[in-house]
Write a protein that holds these residues in place. Sequence first.
Motif, PDB file in Angstrom:
ATOM      1  N   UNK A 252      42.514  44.333  44.489  1.00 20.16           N
ATOM      2  CA  UNK A 252      43.269  44.662  43.288  1.00 20.16           C
ATOM      3  C   UNK A 252      42.991  43.653  42.179  1.00 20.16           C
ATOM      4  N   UNK A 253      42.951  42.349  42.515  1.00 18.84           N
ATOM      5  CA  UNK A 253      42.662  41.329  41.505  1.00 18.84           C
ATOM      6  C   UNK A 253      41.280  41.537  40.884  1.00 18.84           C
ATOM      7  N   UNK A 254      40.365  42.114  41.654  1.00 19.30           N
ATOM      8  CA  UNK A 254      39.030  42.390  41.143  1.00 19.30           C
ATOM      9  C   UNK A 254      38.945  43.740  40.441  1.00 19.30           C
ATOM     10  N   UNK A 255      40.104  44.314  40.134  1.00 18.25           N
ATOM     11  CA  UNK A 255      40.160  45.469  39.257  1.00 18.25           C
ATOM     12  C   UNK A 255      40.083  46.815  39.919  1.00 18.25           C
ATOM     13  N   UNK A 256      40.011  46.874  41.243  1.00 16.76           N
ATOM     14  CA  UNK A 256      39.913  48.173  41.899  1.00 16.76           C
ATOM     15  C   UNK A 256      41.188  48.967  41.674  1.00 16.76           C
TER      16      UNK A 256
END
Length: 470
Positions: A269-273
């Motif tokens: 999630x932090x990587x934008x997924x």
Amino acid sequence: MRNCQMVQQRETEMLAMKYKTGLLLLLLFFIYGFVVSVFYIHYRAQQAFKEKPKEQRWLPWRPNSRKSADKLDRVLRLNKSLNHFTQNTKENVLASKGGLKTCREKQNFVFIKCMKCATETLETILRRFGLTRNLNFVLPIEKRLYLGWPYPIEPGDYKPPRKSPFCPQCRTGYNILTEHAIYNRTFMRHLMPFDTVFITIIRELYKHLISTFRYFKLQKLLNITQPDAVGEYLTNYRMYESIYKSSAISEKRYCIPNNFSLTENLMSYCLGMPLGFPNGRISIGSNPEAIVEYIKMLDQDFSLVMLVEYFHESLILLRRMMCWTFKDIIYMKVNVGRKNTLPKTRREIQKWQDQLYWTYSSVDYVLYEYFNRTFWKKIARQRDGFFEEVRHFKNVHKDVTEFCYSFKMNFRSNQTLFVPSSRWDAGFNFMIFDCNLLSHYLLSYLHERYYEHMKGFYKDTKTKSSRIFC
């Protein structure tokens, strides 16, 4: 009568002599004890450093009206002293097969922080790098910590660029983004220079779960009384997750909004997924093909995905890629959670819990396995004694941290540590000022430096957003 007086006089003299002798022996005993204590403390300190430097947990500085002026004064003095940190900010000495050569260091980068992945330790390196070169940071509004995290970053989440010292009426662009922000490919590429390097760091999943569980005190928040709190949490995961994400305990969660999970695919999630947060956003968490495609996109976007379990190897990869020096990547562990808050579990139980956790955070497992492979492929392509360089850097790092700790404990009188040159790096001096930079929470300095440079250009305005973030 005379003899009786002489006997009494002798007895008095004997008593006085015994009294003086006793005082002298007592004094010698205390001196001996003091000397032994000093040597023992010194010995224990040296042994502690040989084994492992003391881990410290650093908390953000919260300014108040009186301390703010003193802090700002230190910032201004800090800026005047930063020039000696690096002799040349444009070119550094790196190794090649034919010996040492120069290359141009890279100064524009984005670091995406995946929560509880040694990111604060790594960010001390990155903040120090930018601060010593007077680069422009993307800073959170007011004196906040996050750039909108855990929500997608928006224009109102960060301050305008600082004014240029060469053109007071102008604005300069950004060089560095390192504070907590959700990766947004389109937004960040538009915000940052065209040659920006994207980097991040991830962690083995079970260790990541344990660290998150401890740091955010999930056992206490969820009132788990069983001895094996992690096992109980995973066994009844859905129940505890619904409690944690509910509004019932929202006041007890620090900077975490409702319906947000700290333990389910947090790194992805932090990587934008897209995983369904905030409400209304699509989720590809149940689409294996879409997950793999997104991870491949990340592989194209990010020049380096580091691994916490191989921190020194990651730092050497970073140094080589960015054309930095050994001095640039020296670090001190910060924001490390306590390790005694949860009882130890047997290896068999840990393996079972790891397998159980996979059912709830499978996307992160796919992410880690993919970038674990790419990490070792990058290392396989390295030349010029990569693992020898890692071992050498470990020795340099140990010497520097021991120097800083020993001086702090008043065990060392010299003011400078000289690190000789090697196949991979030119020699450098490390001073007490440099030790202070390792331990200070530099985000506070960056905020104060920003306000000092932007007097008359920028005024804080209270955000009117309904989003909850720090």
